[in-house]
Design a protein around this motif. Structure first.
Motif, PDB file in Angstrom:
ATOM      1  N   VAL A 420      70.205  28.498  28.695  1.00 50.36           N
ATOM      2  CA  VAL A 420      69.465  29.631  29.396  1.00 50.36           C
ATOM      3  C   VAL A 420      69.506  29.059  30.878  1.00 50.36           C
ATOM      4  N   TYR A 421      70.091  29.492  31.793  1.00 48.58           N
ATOM      5  CA  TYR A 421      69.867  29.094  33.171  1.00 48.58           C
ATOM      6  C   TYR A 421      68.948  29.908  33.903  1.00 48.58           C
ATOM      7  N   ILE A 422      68.148  29.007  34.793  1.00 57.15           N
ATOM      8  CA  ILE A 422      67.154  29.433  35.608  1.00 57.15           C
ATOM      9  C   ILE A 422      67.713  29.213  37.288  1.00 57.15           C
ATOM     10  N   TYR A 423      67.835  30.001  38.111  1.00 53.12           N
ATOM     11  CA  TYR A 423      68.233  30.095  39.568  1.00 53.12           C
ATOM     12  C   TYR A 423      67.046  30.458  40.364  1.00 53.12           C
ATOM     13  N   ASP A 424      67.089  29.623  41.783  1.00 60.51           N
ATOM     14  CA  ASP A 424      66.052  29.857  42.645  1.00 60.51           C
ATOM     15  C   ASP A 424      66.719  31.448  43.270  1.00 60.51           C
ATOM     16  N   LEU A 425      66.038  32.178  43.657  1.00 59.50           N
ATOM     17  CA  LEU A 425      66.242  33.579  44.002  1.00 59.50           C
ATOM     18  C   LEU A 425      66.736  33.300  45.420  1.00 59.50           C
ATOM     19  N   VAL A 426      66.093  32.629  46.434  1.00 57.36           N
ATOM     20  CA  VAL A 426      66.307  32.493  47.758  1.00 57.36           C
ATOM     21  C   VAL A 426      67.438  31.470  48.009  1.00 57.36           C
ATOM     22  N   SER A 427      67.625  30.272  47.343  1.00 59.68           N
ATOM     23  CA  SER A 427      68.538  29.405  47.806  1.00 59.68           C
ATOM     24  C   SER A 427      69.672  29.379  47.029  1.00 59.68           C
ATOM     25  N   GLY A 428      69.521  30.060  45.944  1.00 57.22           N
ATOM     26  CA  GLY A 428      70.651  30.109  44.958  1.00 57.22           C
ATOM     27  C   GLY A 428      70.841  28.737  43.878  1.00 57.22           C
ATOM     28  N   ALA A 429      70.112  27.929  44.251  1.00 55.86           N
ATOM     29  CA  ALA A 429      70.065  26.568  43.390  1.00 55.86           C
ATOM     30  C   ALA A 429      69.876  27.049  41.785  1.00 55.86           C
ATOM     31  N   GLN A 430      70.818  26.107  41.124  1.00 55.19           N
ATOM     32  CA  GLN A 430      70.255  26.099  39.592  1.00 55.19           C
ATOM     33  C   GLN A 430      69.259  25.176  39.404  1.00 55.19           C
ATOM     34  N   VAL A 431      67.801  25.305  39.188  1.00 51.90           N
ATOM     35  CA  VAL A 431      66.848  24.516  38.843  1.00 51.90           C
ATOM     36  C   VAL A 431      66.610  24.136  37.617  1.00 51.90           C
ATOM     37  N   ALA A 432      67.250  24.762  36.644  1.00 53.53           N
ATOM     38  CA  ALA A 432      67.041  24.446  35.288  1.00 53.53           C
ATOM     39  C   ALA A 432      67.873  25.003  34.282  1.00 53.53           C
ATOM     40  N   THR A 433      68.117  24.195  33.237  1.00 54.45           N
ATOM     41  CA  THR A 433      69.086  24.727  32.281  1.00 54.45           C
ATOM     42  C   THR A 433      68.465  24.108  30.776  1.00 54.45           C
ATOM     43  N   LEU A 434      68.374  25.126  30.049  1.00 54.55           N
ATOM     44  CA  LEU A 434      67.823  24.925  28.665  1.00 54.55           C
ATOM     45  C   LEU A 434      68.734  24.989  27.500  1.00 54.55           C
ATOM     46  N   LYS A 435      68.704  23.801  26.925  1.00 50.93           N
ATOM     47  CA  LYS A 435      69.711  23.605  26.044  1.00 50.93           C
ATOM     48  C   LYS A 435      69.411  23.103  24.768  1.00 50.93           C
ATOM     49  N   HIS A 436      69.711  24.171  23.780  1.00 55.64           N
ATOM     50  CA  HIS A 436      69.182  24.039  22.149  1.00 55.64           C
ATOM     51  C   HIS A 436      70.105  24.686  21.257  1.00 55.64           C
ATOM     52  N   HIS A 437      70.461  26.118  21.759  1.00 58.20           N
ATOM     53  CA  HIS A 437      71.067  26.887  20.692  1.00 58.20           C
ATOM     54  C   HIS A 437      72.604  26.325  20.475  1.00 58.20           C
ATOM     55  N   LYS A 438      73.295  26.923  19.417  1.00 59.84           N
ATOM     56  CA  LYS A 438      74.638  26.519  18.899  1.00 59.84           C
ATOM     57  C   LYS A 438      75.403  27.728  19.259  1.00 59.84           C
ATOM     58  N   SER A 439      74.886  28.684  19.725  1.00 59.37           N
ATOM     59  CA  SER A 439      75.817  29.947  19.674  1.00 59.37           C
ATOM     60  C   SER A 439      75.295  30.637  20.937  1.00 59.37           C
ATOM     61  N   PRO A 440      75.960  31.882  21.496  1.00 56.60           N
ATOM     62  CA  PRO A 440      75.705  32.560  22.800  1.00 56.60           C
ATOM     63  C   PRO A 440      74.033  32.827  22.676  1.00 56.60           C
ATOM     64  N   VAL A 441      73.600  32.665  23.811  1.00 60.52           N
ATOM     65  CA  VAL A 441      72.171  33.282  24.097  1.00 60.52           C
ATOM     66  C   VAL A 441      72.240  34.576  24.730  1.00 60.52           C
ATOM     67  N   ARG A 442      72.119  35.756  23.998  1.00 58.84           N
ATOM     68  CA  ARG A 442      72.188  37.104  24.399  1.00 58.84           C
ATOM     69  C   ARG A 442      70.970  37.550  25.335  1.00 58.84           C
ATOM     70  N   ASP A 443      69.847  37.079  24.999  1.00 64.93           N
ATOM     71  CA  ASP A 443      68.664  37.599  25.523  1.00 64.93           C
ATOM     72  C   ASP A 443      67.737  36.600  25.489  1.00 64.93           C
ATOM     73  N   CYS A 444      66.695  36.604  26.491  1.00 63.46           N
ATOM     74  CA  CYS A 444      65.688  35.632  26.779  1.00 63.46           C
ATOM     75  C   CYS A 444      64.424  36.460  27.570  1.00 63.46           C
ATOM     76  N   SER A 445      63.251  35.897  27.520  1.00 67.47           N
ATOM     77  CA  SER A 445      62.278  36.622  28.079  1.00 67.47           C
ATOM     78  C   SER A 445      61.122  35.658  28.625  1.00 67.47           C
ATOM     79  N   TRP A 446      60.489  35.713  29.639  1.00 63.83           N
ATOM     80  CA  TRP A 446      59.680  34.970  30.374  1.00 63.83           C
ATOM     81  C   TRP A 446      58.208  35.798  30.128  1.00 63.83           C
ATOM     82  N   HIS A 447      57.309  34.998  29.802  1.00 66.37           N
ATOM     83  CA  HIS A 447      55.812  35.720  29.559  1.00 66.37           C
ATOM     84  C   HIS A 447      55.500  36.016  30.789  1.00 66.37           C
ATOM     85  N   PRO A 448      54.775  37.025  30.992  1.00 64.04           N
ATOM     86  CA  PRO A 448      54.445  37.618  32.093  1.00 64.04           C
ATOM     87  C   PRO A 448      53.346  37.038  32.970  1.00 64.04           C
TER      88      PRO A 448
END
Length: 487
Positions: A420-448
């Motif tokens: 899972v990749y998280i980017y800063d909207l304004v700067s475009g920087a990749q601020v975090a990468t979440l690594k666990h899964h062994k196969s493609p991550v098709r979907d993800c969801s951030w709690h509101p």
């Protein structure tokens, strides 16, 4: 929210986050966004956006200028929560409380990167996973005909286990009604089924323990067969809009219980549709023809005429997410990019050719050609482009981060490379990468509301990532997954 509610919430949030700040700064008990940035040395920030959305994002997620002045007359960012609390106690802002932007600045510094903790694990590919609008429910759909609904507020208790009816290939999409009473689910079929989520039956077996009413999206005159890739409730819950493999957008009237409109919208599969804002008047669509289009429901009489088209992707669109303001949205593309769009830049020209390269490839089984990575669309109308993740094998989704807790200052996406990749909207920087899964991550969801993100993968795992204050596992999740480290 009103001023009283905002003040109370801000006060409580400030008190809670002061503990997080002290523990983070003094005990190194967690990872802030700045630590995450430092770990992304190979991902240099892009040029900052010179656009209205950059200013709006800053207004929503930066503290009051007096709270951000470590030295009088000089504005400094980022501002520690301890300094902001001191500024609030001294009433530097003149309000005596934190504003919603102050709260967003505090919360958005703490990314949901701790964990992961296992929510569920099935021997089937997970295709869709989403929180409800209020965060109380979480829906996960699997290729093996199962759709599971968890009650987040009750410790992720399984509220409903749905066995899908007449499934073709996989559950391609699900959508909860605005009142969270009903769920619609789609597959590679013109029939969309609807289930009562609030019924007492936990095991919902189609037409055995419960009726899964079928909504027929096929046009009576052609009798053709097609699949539905994307389905969404309207904001008033009275209609369902869908994007299909026959290049069309469909609108189904739930009150009349019939198909009310079919729009031949694109020249290839319509992989994604969504509403632009809460009015429900504007609809965005994305297709394998590389175009994002904007449709005005008040002008649906002109069935095959969009109000505008946005060009810039070199390959098909896999997903669109609206910022909710009727102006901006993001799209994930098979050209391995996310693009940010302003619909005020849209064109009326829909006849230009989408093909610009001499290469041939199929994203379902081939890697993206190296020679295509540096190509640029000659009529690119996007505001910004984000790169780093991979969009292969499946229709991978992307989203804006929540407005309440982050001011929508991030965008995040699944990826074919299992992250899972998280980017800063304004700067475009990749601020975090979440690594666990062994196969493609098709979907993800951030709690509101909370710093919690749930990812789902073709490996069958549903896991959640959080930022707990003391670094301890949340009480509702006793089992922690340790197969992968977090970077």
């Amino acid at each position: 929210m009103n001023g009283t509610a905002s003040g109370a919430a801000a006060g409580e949030m400030g008190y809670a986050m002061s503990r997080l700040e002290i523990e983070s700064e003094l005990c190194d008990g967690g990872k802030s966004i700045h630590e995450a940035n430092n770990n992304q040395g190979s991902n240099k920030p892009l040029n900052y956006l010179d656009n209205e959305i950059a200013q709006v994002t800053r207004l929503r997620s930066e503290p009051h200028e007096r709270l951000s002045q470590a030295v009088p007359g000089r504005r400094e960012l980022p501002v520690s929560t301890v300094k902001m609390l001191a500024g609030r106690e001294c009433n530097y802002s003149g309000r005596g409380r934190f504003s919603s932007a102050d709260c967003c600045h505090v919360l958005s510094r703490y990314l949901p990167v701790n964990g992961p903790w296992l929510v569920d694990q099935l021997n089937s590919r997970a295709y869709v996973s989403q929180f409800s609008a209020d965060g109380s429910l979480f829906v996960a759909g699997f290729q093996g005909s199962q759709i599971r609904i968890y009650n987040v507020d009750q410790g992720w208790k399984l509220q409903k286990n749905i066995l899908a009816k007449s499934l073709r290939w996989t559950v391609t999409d699900t959508s909860l009604s605005p009142d969270q009473h009903y769920l619609v689910y789609a597959s590679m079929s013109p029939i969309v089924h609807i289930v009562n989520v609030r019924s007492t039956e936990i095991e919902s077996l189609a037409n055995i323990t419960e009726i899964h009413e079928g909504l027929d999206f096929s046009a009576d005159d052609d009798g053709g067969s097609f699949g539905i890739f994307s389905v969404k409730f309207s904001t008033d819950g009275r209609e369902v809009v869908a994007g299909s493999s026959d290049d069309s957008i469909y609108v189904y009237d739930l009150e009349a219980n019939k198909l009310s409109l079919r729009i031949p919208a694109h020249t290839s599969d319509v992989n994604t549709v969504c509403f632009a804002d809460e009015t429900g008047n504007l609809i965005y669509s994305g297709s394998d023809d590389t175009f994002c289009k904007v449709w005005d429901r008040r002008c649906f009489a002109a069935k095959d005429k969009s109000v505008g088209v946005l060009m810039g992707h070199l390959e098909g669109i896999t997903f669109i997410d609206s910022r909710g303001d009727g102006r901006y949205f993001i799209s994930n593309g098979k050209d391995q990019t996310i693009k940010l769009w302003d619909i005020r830049r849209m064109s009326s020209n829909t006849t230009c050719s989408p093909s610009f390269g001499s290469y041939e490839w199929d994203y379902r089984w081939m890697d993206y050609p190296q020679q295509a990575r540096d190509m640029k669309h000659p009529s690119d109308r996007s505001v910004a482009t984000y790169r780093g993740h991979s969009v292969l094998r499946t229709l991978i989704r992307c989203y804006f981060s929540p407005a309440y807790s982050t001011g929508q200052k991030y965008i995040y996406t699944g990826s074919h490379n299992s992250c899972v990749y998280i980017y800063d909207l304004v700067s475009g920087a990749q601020v975090a990468t979440l690594k666990h899964h062994k196969s493609p991550v098709r979907d993800c969801s951030w709690h509101p509301n909370y710093p919690m993100l749930v990812s789902s993968s073709w490996d069958g795992d549903i896991v959640k990532w959080e930022f707990p204050g003391g670094g301890e596992p949340p009480s509702s999740s006793k089992k922690r997954v340790r197969r992968r480290r977090i970077y």
